[in-house]
Design a protein around this motif. Structure first.
Motif, PDB file in Angstrom:
ATOM      1  N   LEU A 190      63.151  50.761 -58.479  1.00 34.85           N
ATOM      2  CA  LEU A 190      64.422  50.560 -57.781  1.00 34.85           C
ATOM      3  C   LEU A 190      64.866  49.096 -57.866  1.00 34.85           C
ATOM      4  N   ALA A 191      63.887  48.186 -57.681  1.00 35.11           N
ATOM      5  CA  ALA A 191      64.229  46.755 -57.757  1.00 35.11           C
ATOM      6  C   ALA A 191      64.654  46.377 -59.177  1.00 35.11           C
ATOM      7  N   ALA A 192      63.914  46.911 -60.164  1.00 42.57           N
ATOM      8  CA  ALA A 192      64.271  46.602 -61.568  1.00 42.57           C
ATOM      9  C   ALA A 192      65.639  47.177 -61.922  1.00 42.57           C
ATOM     10  N   SER A 193      65.956  48.343 -61.364  1.00 39.88           N
ATOM     11  CA  SER A 193      67.272  48.946 -61.633  1.00 39.88           C
ATOM     12  C   SER A 193      68.375  48.092 -61.035  1.00 39.88           C
ATOM     13  N   LYS A 247      61.973  46.041 -67.924  1.00 36.44           N
ATOM     14  CA  LYS A 247      61.268  46.202 -66.658  1.00 36.44           C
ATOM     15  C   LYS A 247      61.489  47.587 -66.070  1.00 36.44           C
ATOM     16  N   VAL A 248      62.718  48.114 -66.204  1.00 33.32           N
ATOM     17  CA  VAL A 248      62.995  49.469 -65.679  1.00 33.32           C
ATOM     18  C   VAL A 248      62.194  50.501 -66.454  1.00 33.32           C
ATOM     19  N   ILE A 249      62.162  50.313 -67.776  1.00 28.54           N
ATOM     20  CA  ILE A 249      61.407  51.276 -68.607  1.00 28.54           C
ATOM     21  C   ILE A 249      59.902  51.195 -68.299  1.00 28.54           C
ATOM     22  N   SER A 250      59.427  49.953 -68.115  1.00 25.21           N
ATOM     23  CA  SER A 250      58.013  49.771 -67.783  1.00 25.21           C
ATOM     24  C   SER A 250      57.670  50.382 -66.427  1.00 25.21           C
ATOM     25  N   LYS A 253      54.993  53.284 -65.545  1.00 23.88           N
ATOM     26  CA  LYS A 253      53.957  53.199 -64.509  1.00 23.88           C
ATOM     27  C   LYS A 253      54.056  54.328 -63.493  1.00 23.88           C
ATOM     28  N   LEU A 254      55.310  54.672 -63.124  1.00 27.61           N
ATOM     29  CA  LEU A 254      55.497  55.762 -62.161  1.00 27.61           C
ATOM     30  C   LEU A 254      54.991  57.086 -62.732  1.00 27.61           C
ATOM     31  N   LEU A 255      55.262  57.303 -64.021  1.00 25.38           N
ATOM     32  CA  LEU A 255      54.781  58.532 -64.658  1.00 25.38           C
ATOM     33  C   LEU A 255      53.254  58.560 -64.689  1.00 25.38           C
ATOM     34  N   VAL A 256      52.645  57.420 -64.970  1.00 29.07           N
ATOM     35  CA  VAL A 256      51.165  57.350 -64.977  1.00 29.07           C
ATOM     36  C   VAL A 256      50.612  57.614 -63.581  1.00 29.07           C
ATOM     37  N   SER A 257      51.248  57.045 -62.562  1.00 26.99           N
ATOM     38  CA  SER A 257      50.783  57.264 -61.181  1.00 26.99           C
ATOM     39  C   SER A 257      50.891  58.734 -60.798  1.00 26.99           C
ATOM     40  N   ARG A 258      51.967  59.357 -61.215  1.00 36.07           N
ATOM     41  CA  ARG A 258      52.114  60.770 -60.904  1.00 36.07           C
ATOM     42  C   ARG A 258      51.038  61.607 -61.623  1.00 36.07           C
TER      43      ARG A 258
END
Length: 458
Positions: free
Chosen positions: A172-175, A215-218, A222-227
């Protein structure tokens, strides 16, 4: 001349009168007949004690004092007789010794063998108990390990959730940064087109915009990996539950098998102990002992080396010191006349006696007794009722030479009535008078019994 015929006629008249006179023998006979008749008439008013008669034998008062047979508990072969017929034995004396006839008990060391089997089975049971305890501890350890592993996996799930929240916040911050950078780049491009900003500034803005995009893509990666990690953690919890459930089921199965083997071992141990006790008791029954003090009356199996079966009678023993009673059988029609305590006069076989049933005081050689028991059921063979007669304590003691089985005749003494009444009753075939409650234990009955005992003593 006239007086001579008159004198002759008188003499003839006197002779005729003398011939018509009753002879002296007739007068004597008439006097005797009248006296006897008067005596008999007076005898009709004499007292007569009614009675009922019966016969039977002597026996012991208590069932355990009566002649009894000794049976063997086990089958065996006669090895030795320790007593012969007529010997007196005491309780516990050895009468007969048997030997074994069944092949399963031939082994002389059978008790030692059975004790070894019992010891081995007890050791096996101890091992089974240890195995059950070890498996119980293993099941407890597996349960604790499952709880800890699942708790660890759940903690990992919680961490994955927190990481997803953190990555979502970063995205959200990167967006927001990317949106601001894109807006600034658009303004700079517009200003650059007007010539207000140099190209270097515009390139810096473009570079920054690309950085925010990356940064948004990264962050999304990371979010996909966490999920994926959260999903893997949930799968790991299910896997741990299934793995530990399989281990616990196997341990429970092993424990159940151990418990089953333990139960089988205890059952076999109980059977072995039972067999050991049975063999020990069987060996004790090789010796046949006297159950009580008595006399060996008859040996029913006499041969040494003879084989006998279980429960077969071997000898008959007569207990000593038994209190004798008389069993007298009476007819069913006389049963209502007898009750507990009725006096009885007894005549024993082998003792000369003269019994006057109606006048017990004039009897000689009879003994007194009292009715103790009257059976409620008649004897099936004879249809008569049995009454048990015990010695009268107020009378002469019974002969000490009496033995069980001696014959006896008895007369139960009832009410006292006149002789004429008894004759009238006998002629009409009426039963004797029923005793009244006041007749029980009268002094008259005791007196008559005592008089009979005194006569017997004489």
């Amino acid at each position: 001349m006239a007086s001579a015929p008159t004198q002759t006629a008188s003499e003839e008249h006197l002779r005729e009168l003398q011939e018509l006179r009753t002879p002296r023998a007739g007068l004597r006979l008439a006097r005797w007949t009248g006296g006897i008749g008067l005596a008999l008439f007076l005898c009709l008013f004499l007292p007569w004690q009614q009675n009922i008669s019966g016969s039977g034998t002597t026996t012991a008062l208590r069932p355990e004092d009566r002649p009894q047979t000794i049976q063997t508990v086990i089958a065996g072969r006669i090895e030795r007789w320790n007593h012969q017929e007529g010997d007196r034995v005491r309780r516990g004396d050895t009468i007969l010794i048997l030997s074994e006839v069944k092949d399963e008990y031939f082994d002389p060391q059978i008790i030692t063998r059975l004790r070894e089997q019992v010891a081995a089975k007890e050791a096996a049971i101890v091992a089974y108990n240890a195995k059950v305890q070890a498996l119980t501890q293993q099941i407890a350890a597996l349960s604790d390990g499952r709880s800890l592993s699942i708790q660890k996996a759940q903690n990992k799930i919680q961490q994955s959730r927190l990481k997803i929240r953190s990555d979502s916040a970063d995205i959200l911050a990167a967006s927001l940064d990317m949106r601001v950078a894109d807006q600034q780049l658009a303004r700079l491009e517009a200003l650059y087109a007007k010539g207000l900003f140099p190209l270097t500034e515009l390139e810096k803005r473009r570079l920054k915009s690309q950085e925010t995009d990356s940064k948004v893509i990264s962050g999304q990666s990371k979010l996909l990996v966490s999920r994926n990690e959260l999903l893997n953690s949930r799968i790991e919890v299910s896997s741990l539950s299934a793995e530990y459930a399989d281990k616990l089921a196997k341990a429970e199965s092993d424990r159940s098998s151990a418990l089953s083997a333990l139960a089988d071992g205890e059952s076999e141990l109980s059977k072995l102990r039972n067999k050991l006790s049975s063999v020990q008791v069987r060996q004790e029954n090789y010796v046949l002992r006297a159950p009580q003090d008595g006399i060996v009356v008859r040996a029913l199996r006499v041969g040494v080396g003879e084989t006998i079966k279980e429960g077969e009678s071997v000898a008959t023993i007569m207990p000593t010191g038994a209190a004798l009673i008389a069993t007298v059988f009476i007819r069913a029609v006389d049963l209502p006349l007898v009750q507990r305590g009725t006096p009885v006069r007894l005549e024993f076989d082998g003792w000369p006696a003269l019994q006057f049933s109606g006048w017990p005081g004039a009897s000689i050689g009879t003994f007194g007794g009292r009715v103790q028991v009257v059976d409620y059921v008649a004897d099936a063979a004879t249809g008569k009722y049995r009454m048990l007669v015990v010695p009268d304590p107020n009378d002469q003691p019974w002969p000490p030479q009496l033995r069980p089985g001696s014959g006896v005749n008895g007369w139960a003494m009832l009410r006292t009535v006149p002789v004429w009444y008894e004759l009238w009753r006998q002629i009409n075939a009426f039963p004797a008078d029923l005793p009244s409650p006041t007749d029980k234990g009268k002094d008259g009955g005791k007196a008559s019994s005592s008089e009979g005992g005194k006569d017997a003593k004489k």
